[in-house]
Design a protein around this motif. Structure first.
Motif, PDB file in Angstrom:
ATOM      1  N   GLU B 187       0.825  -1.209   0.000  1.00 22.33           N
ATOM      2  CA  GLU B 187       0.000   0.000   0.000  1.00 22.33           C
ATOM      3  C   GLU B 187       0.860   1.259   0.000  1.00 22.33           C
ATOM      4  OE1 GLU B 187      -2.417   0.892   3.374  1.00 22.33           O
ATOM      5  OE2 GLU B 187      -3.611   2.320   2.230  1.00 22.33           O
ATOM      6  N   GLU B 188       1.961   1.213   0.741  1.00 20.30           N
ATOM      7  CA  GLU B 188       2.827   2.381   0.859  1.00 20.30           C
ATOM      8  C   GLU B 188       3.409   2.774  -0.493  1.00 20.30           C
ATOM      9  OE1 GLU B 188       2.594   3.764   3.715  1.00 20.30           O
ATOM     10  OE2 GLU B 188       3.889   5.419   3.048  1.00 20.30           O
ATOM     11  N   ARG B 189       3.911   1.770  -1.223  1.00 17.66           N
ATOM     12  CA  ARG B 189       4.521   2.057  -2.530  1.00 17.66           C
ATOM     13  C   ARG B 189       3.451   2.449  -3.543  1.00 17.66           C
ATOM     14  NH1 ARG B 189       9.812   0.961  -2.926  1.00 17.66           N
ATOM     15  NH2 ARG B 189       9.777   0.992  -5.192  1.00 17.66           N
ATOM     16  N   PHE B 190       2.306   1.806  -3.491  1.00 17.31           N
ATOM     17  CA  PHE B 190       1.223   2.160  -4.422  1.00 17.31           C
ATOM     18  C   PHE B 190       0.808   3.616  -4.201  1.00 17.31           C
ATOM     19  CE2 PHE B 190      -3.263   2.715  -5.371  1.00 17.31           C
ATOM     20  CZ  PHE B 190      -3.264   2.384  -6.717  1.00 17.31           C
ATOM     21  N   LYS B 191       0.683   3.961  -2.931  1.00 19.72           N
ATOM     22  CA  LYS B 191       0.268   5.303  -2.521  1.00 19.72           C
ATOM     23  C   LYS B 191       1.257   6.367  -3.028  1.00 19.72           C
ATOM     24  CE  LYS B 191      -0.400   6.793   2.152  1.00 19.72           C
ATOM     25  NZ  LYS B 191      -0.601   6.356   3.523  1.00 19.72           N
ATOM     26  N   LYS B 192       2.538   6.083  -2.857  1.00 22.43           N
ATOM     27  CA  LYS B 192       3.571   7.020  -3.311  1.00 22.43           C
ATOM     28  C   LYS B 192       3.525   7.174  -4.829  1.00 22.43           C
ATOM     29  CE  LYS B 192       7.211   6.755   0.169  1.00 22.43           C
ATOM     30  NZ  LYS B 192       8.571   6.337   0.467  1.00 22.43           N
ATOM     31  N   GLY B 193       3.400   6.031  -5.516  1.00 23.03           N
ATOM     32  CA  GLY B 193       3.354   6.064  -6.980  1.00 23.03           C
ATOM     33  C   GLY B 193       2.160   6.859  -7.476  1.00 23.03           C
ATOM     34  N   LEU B 194       1.003   6.620  -6.862  1.00 17.93           N
ATOM     35  CA  LEU B 194      -0.231   7.317  -7.282  1.00 17.93           C
ATOM     36  C   LEU B 194      -0.080   8.820  -7.085  1.00 17.93           C
ATOM     37  CD1 LEU B 194      -3.239   6.997  -8.178  1.00 17.93           C
ATOM     38  CD2 LEU B 194      -3.833   6.993  -5.761  1.00 17.93           C
ATOM     39  N   TYR B 195       0.460   9.190  -5.946  1.00 14.98           N
ATOM     40  CA  TYR B 195       0.664  10.610  -5.627  1.00 14.98           C
ATOM     41  C   TYR B 195       1.571  11.265  -6.667  1.00 14.98           C
ATOM     42  CZ  TYR B 195       2.765  14.515  -2.972  1.00 14.98           C
ATOM     43  OH  TYR B 195       3.238  15.742  -2.572  1.00 14.98           O
ATOM     44  N   TRP B 259       6.149   1.929  -8.873  1.00 13.94           N
ATOM     45  CA  TRP B 259       5.195   0.832  -9.119  1.00 13.94           C
ATOM     46  C   TRP B 259       5.902  -0.404  -9.694  1.00 13.94           C
ATOM     47  CZ3 TRP B 259       0.801   4.294 -11.536  1.00 13.94           C
ATOM     48  CH2 TRP B 259       0.010   4.815 -10.497  1.00 13.94           C
ATOM     49  N   LEU B 260       7.014  -0.158 -10.402  1.00 14.53           N
ATOM     50  CA  LEU B 260       7.758  -1.298 -10.964  1.00 14.53           C
ATOM     51  C   LEU B 260       8.791  -1.840  -9.975  1.00 14.53           C
ATOM     52  CD1 LEU B 260       8.349   0.008 -14.615  1.00 14.53           C
ATOM     53  CD2 LEU B 260       6.870  -1.882 -13.957  1.00 14.53           C
ATOM     54  N   GLY B 261       8.916  -1.186  -8.819  1.00 14.63           N
ATOM     55  CA  GLY B 261       9.826  -1.689  -7.777  1.00 14.63           C
ATOM     56  C   GLY B 261      11.157  -0.971  -7.694  1.00 14.63           C
ATOM     57  N   PHE B 262      11.275   0.208  -8.320  1.00 13.48           N
ATOM     58  CA  PHE B 262      12.544   0.946  -8.280  1.00 13.48           C
ATOM     59  C   PHE B 262      12.356   2.312  -7.628  1.00 13.48           C
ATOM     60  CE2 PHE B 262      12.785  -1.928 -11.864  1.00 13.48           C
ATOM     61  CZ  PHE B 262      14.054  -2.464 -11.766  1.00 13.48           C
ATOM     62  N   ASP B 263      13.377   2.767  -6.930  1.00 12.56           N
ATOM     63  CA  ASP B 263      13.356   4.118  -6.367  1.00 12.56           C
ATOM     64  C   ASP B 263      14.353   4.972  -7.115  1.00 12.56           C
ATOM     65  OD1 ASP B 263      11.439   3.826  -4.182  1.00 12.56           O
ATOM     66  OD2 ASP B 263      12.893   2.375  -3.414  1.00 12.56           O
ATOM     67  N   LEU B 264      13.844   5.925  -7.882  1.00  9.19           N
ATOM     68  CA  LEU B 264      14.738   6.807  -8.638  1.00  9.19           C
ATOM     69  C   LEU B 264      15.085   8.020  -7.791  1.00  9.19           C
ATOM     70  CD1 LEU B 264      13.120   6.757 -12.220  1.00  9.19           C
ATOM     71  CD2 LEU B 264      14.800   5.193 -11.231  1.00  9.19           C
ATOM     72  N   MET B 265      16.086   8.733  -8.287  1.00 10.85           N
ATOM     73  CA  MET B 265      16.572   9.912  -7.570  1.00 10.85           C
ATOM     74  C   MET B 265      15.544  11.045  -7.656  1.00 10.85           C
ATOM     75  SD  MET B 265      20.136  11.624  -8.602  1.00 10.85           S
ATOM     76  CE  MET B 265      20.940  12.801  -7.560  1.00 10.85           C
ATOM     77  N   ASP B 266      15.384  11.804  -6.568  1.00  7.45           N
ATOM     78  CA  ASP B 266      14.522  12.987  -6.614  1.00  7.45           C
ATOM     79  C   ASP B 266      15.147  14.005  -7.561  1.00  7.45           C
ATOM     80  OD1 ASP B 266      12.779  11.996  -4.809  1.00  7.45           O
ATOM     81  OD2 ASP B 266      13.611  13.060  -3.083  1.00  7.45           O
ATOM     82  N   ASN B 267      14.309  14.680  -8.327  1.00  8.95           N
ATOM     83  CA  ASN B 267      14.877  15.622  -9.297  1.00  8.95           C
ATOM     84  C   ASN B 267      14.500  17.079  -9.007  1.00  8.95           C
ATOM     85  OD1 ASN B 267      16.650  15.624 -11.383  1.00  8.95           O
ATOM     86  ND2 ASN B 267      15.139  15.311 -12.990  1.00  8.95           N
ATOM     87  N   PHE B 268      13.398  17.276  -8.305  1.00 12.21           N
ATOM     88  CA  PHE B 268      12.945  18.647  -7.991  1.00 12.21           C
ATOM     89  C   PHE B 268      12.439  18.688  -6.556  1.00 12.21           C
ATOM     90  CE2 PHE B 268      12.803  18.463 -12.527  1.00 12.21           C
ATOM     91  CZ  PHE B 268      13.206  19.712 -12.924  1.00 12.21           C
ATOM     92  N   ARG B 269      12.730  19.816  -5.888  1.00 17.72           N
ATOM     93  CA  ARG B 269      12.201  19.981  -4.543  1.00 17.72           C
ATOM     94  C   ARG B 269      11.767  21.434  -4.384  1.00 17.72           C
ATOM     95  NH1 ARG B 269      16.394  17.956  -1.721  1.00 17.72           N
ATOM     96  NH2 ARG B 269      15.774  15.833  -2.208  1.00 17.72           N
TER      97      ARG B 269
END
Lengths: 305, 470
Positions: B187-195, B259-269
């Motif tokens: 749920e946590e990863r799905f939630k992050k991806g959806l957001y 959603w595919l199982g990878f964490d990419l680098m943040d690009n904007f903040r």
């Protein structure tokens, strides 16, 4: 229940609510939707007319709605043909040949409500091929009989296919593009002027691709086969214009009548209050100008019979 | 097959579904095939180029990793870096520099007319070249182990969510994820991806493309003289367009990757909340700015060789960063201005304590920073330096209000302000994921607003992602 499930359910409920609202209130959204939903009644009007009276369909967009003065047209034909004609109209805003051809087939041809004559009012580019809104065609114009041919001829991209069918089966998708103009024209200061200014810049490509008019050509030829007379009339605009040669060629091949008021008529600027559409006086002048062509076409049809 | 198209989402769902029953090794092969298909769908002509870049850097990394001879290691590094940069140079800069050189020769009477060489630009070439180079350099420095599987390495270079426009992920971050079992889509990863996906779609489709309609009008050449408010609002519109466009792409890339199982680098903040140029570059295109820091600024000497050399290094890094964006003097000037600004900021604020900053002072810093950034966007977006001069001259001389200005101000407020308010809230929380920690109803309301904007306020004309041309 997990919190994200609740979020998704809430979004689904929102979409369902909007779909229901769109279905219930669509005719209140705009006069144009009212007109589109009244097309079966227009067809019924022609279907219910006896053959001794001329049945005419005024086809076009806002240029036809504002440009043709129906009482003048009616009186002129009645005087010449000695019988009151029945005039039905199909002039949705922003429509062009794709909407006219598929809409005509759906509402008039497929319901056995064909007129004796179609008076087609067009601007400079309305008869050349270029689909303006695949969503609108899916939602309002393409009938079940034309669907396989439309899919084969026009839906070559997954993107277009998706939007076409989404609009066909969802009122929300069909009407979603109407919300922005409703809001912006009403609440954004200077929007109309700005939109015209920006679009003028965008619509002036350095090289204009060669125009084709396959949809018009097919439409005119189908009408000729079914013995429905077609009168193509270019509407007067502030700047005179000629119809593209391809259109004139296709019209000649199908023996359609052509009346180039757009090239010949010179009306003063005050007849175009919004610099595009005619006012009532201008409409009366234009209608009187095109009457002889309509009457000639009607007489040819009577002679053919 | 852009991220905002139906075809991409059908492709993505199919690939995600296909991966589900398999282990990570098979998933890697599926994702590699999907990535090459994705690139080929956009432009099949340069699939060979990606493979060449992949094979070259894989081989160089292998040779470097398996050699103990420092000379041989350096030789392989030089070969990989030189060839990669030459390929990038040919495709991206040959036309521009040959034209500029020939113009110079024309002015000396050596040539009669300037050369015009048209070289087709492979989509995303700057991204995948930098991607590959980071691996080779990291292996040389001993910061990442040698990748032993060409398939895994090819996936690292071509992984489709980040292939065309980044983020430019590091081998140290992505390769270990490729070479290990994927986390479960809970749920946590799905939630992050959806957001991320919803925010990304809003930023691209609603914010960027609607602002493009206004900005393109102001930056269209051949227009009659524009009023100052039109120019200013056009610049604001472009500032929102480029942010929405690029940050939107990055958010969708990160969301789909999650959603595919990878964490990419943040690009904007939240870059437009920066208080100075250093702060801005720690928030804008983070994967590029850190790449430039680690592989250019620091090797040049960084701040280790005195203030004068530090200033030169900073300026040079930003100048090359500008050129990375495109072959035009406007990009060079954009990089130069940012470089000069960083140098001046460093000189003025060096050693200044940030603890003393009051709210009022922060507000002034924010206002100044935001407007300097906006003015540099003028250089970035303009079609020529002549247009820059023309727009700047209008900006200071033509002060009268117009219908376009009224419309632009209202539309910028309508589309941009709600998003900036949302970002201000995130900024106050100092937490990128603050929304996901709030009650579900708050999230539902914000997501509903995004969906309503997406449904009812599509742009008059969709635009391509700006960074695809880089």
């Amino acid at each position: 229940m997990r919190s994200e499930t609740k979020v998704i359910l809430a979004l689904l409920l929102l979409l369902l609510g909007l779909e229901a609202a769109a279905r219930l209130m669509e005719t209140r959204l705009s006069k144009d939707v009212q007109h589109l939903r009244s097309l079966p009644e227009q067809a019924q009007k022609l279907r219910g007319t006896t053959h001794d009276r001329a049945r005419i369909l005024l086809l076009g967009n806002s240029l036809a709605r504002c440009g043709v003065h129906i009482p003048t047209l009616q009186a002129g034909i009645q005087q010449a043909m000695e019988a009151e004609p029945t005039i039905a109209v199909m002039h949705p805003d922003g429509s062009k040949i794709e909407e006219w051809a598929y809409g005509y087939n759906r509402f008039f041809r497929d319901t056995a409500s064909e007129p004796d004559l179609i008076l087609l009012i067009t601007g400079r580019q309305h008869l050349t091929d270029k689909i303006k809104s695949i969503d609108d065609l899916g939602a309002f114009y393409v009938g079940t009989n034309d669907l396989p041919a439309f899919v084969a001829n026009h839906l070559h991209k997954l993107e277009d296919t998706g939007w076409f069918f989404a609009s066909r089966y969802s009122a929300l998708m069909a009407h979603r593009a109407r919300v922005e103009p409703l809001v912006f024209y009403k609440f954004v200061p200077g929007y109309e002027q700005t939109a015209q200014e920006i679009n003028r810049g965008i619509q002036a490509p350095a090289v204009t691709p060669a125009a084709t008019c396959n949809t018009f050509s097919q439409f005119a030829s189908d009408l000729a086969k079914r013995k429905v007379k077609l009168v193509v009339v270019s509407a007067p605009l502030p700047e005179p214009f000629s119809l593209p040669p391809e259109v004139l060629k296709a019209a000649a091949l199908s023996k359609a009548f052509v009346h180039e008021a757009g090239a010949k008529m010179r009306l003063p600027p005050e007849r175009f209050p919004d610099q595009y559409h005619l006012d009532e006086i201008g409409a009366d002048i234009f209608t009187k100008d095109l009457l002889p062509s309509v009457i000639e076409a009607l007489k040819t049809r009577t002679a053919d019979h | 097959m852009w991220f905002n198209s139906i075809s991409f989402w059908m492709f993505f769902i199919a690939i995600a579904a296909l991966c589900v029953p398999f282990g990570y090794k098979t998933q890697n092969r599926i994702l590699l095939g999907a990535s090459y298909f994705f690139y080929g769908y956009i432009d099949w002509r340069f699939i060979g180029l990606i493979f060449f870049c992949t094979a070259l850097n894989f081989l160089a990394g292998w040779k470097i990793g398996h050699s103990t001879d420092p000379v041989a290691r350096k030789r392989w590094l030089t070969v990989a870096v030189s060839i990669s940069l030459t390929v990038l140079g040919i495709f991206k800069y040959l036309g521009f520099f040959s034209h500029e050189l020939s113009r110079l020769l024309v002015s000396f009477g050596v040539l009669e007319s300037p050369w015009i060489i048209h070289v087709a630009l492979p989509v995303g070439i700057s991204f995948f070249t930098f991607h590959a180079l980071s691996y080779t350099i990291d292996v040389y420095r001993g910061e990442t182990p040698v990748c032993r599987d060409l398939g895994d390495f090819a996936l690292f270079i071509s992984f489709f969510p980040q292939l065309i426009a980044g983020p430019i992920n590091r081998s140290t971050q992505l390769l270990p994820q490729i070479d290990s079992p994927r986390p479960k889509l809970d749920e946590e990863r799905f939630k992050k991806g959806l957001y991320l996906v919803l925010c990304g779609l809003f930023m691209k489709v609603v914010l960027a493309d609607n602002m493009a309609w206004l900005a393109n009008h102001v930056f269209r050449s051949g227009l009659p003289q524009q009023a100052a408010p039109e120019v200013l609002l056009g610049i604001y519109a472009f500032a929102l367009q480029i942010y929405g466009d690029f940050a939107g792409y990055s958010a969708i890339a990160c969301g789909t990757a999650i959603w595919l199982g990878f964490d990419l680098m943040d690009n904007f903040r939240r870059p437009y909340f920066a208080l100075n140029p250093r702060d801005f570059w720690s928030r804008w295109h983070i994967s590029l700015s850190t790449w430039l820091r680690d592989y250019l600024y620091i090797p040049l000497g960084g701040n280790r060789k005195g203030p004068r050399r530090t200033a030169i290094n900073l300026f040079l890094t930003m100048l090359l960063g500008g050129l990375w964006h495109g072959a035009a003097w406007t990009f060079v000037a954009w990089g130069a201005v940012h470089g000069a600004w960083l140098v001046i900021d460093r000189m003025v604020n060096h050693g200044a304590s940030s603890e003393k900053t009051t709210t009022a002072k922060s507000a002034v810093h924010w206002l100044v920073t935001f407007h300097i950034v906006c003015l540099t966007w003028l250089l970035f977006r303009a079609e020529s330096m002549a247009q820059v001069a023309n727009l700047l001259s209008n900006l200071v001389s033509q002060w009268h209000w117009t219908a376009f200005a009224s419309t632009a101000a209202t539309l910028i407020t309508f589309f941009g302000l709600p998003w900036l308010i949302f970002e201000a809230w995130l900024e106050s929380k100092r937490d990128d994921w603050a929304l996901l920690k709030s009650p579900w109803l708050v999230r539902a309301i914000i997501f509903a607003a995004l969906v309503l904007y997406l449904l009812f306020f599509p742009p008059p004309a969709p635009s391509e992602f700006i960074y695809f041309q880089f």
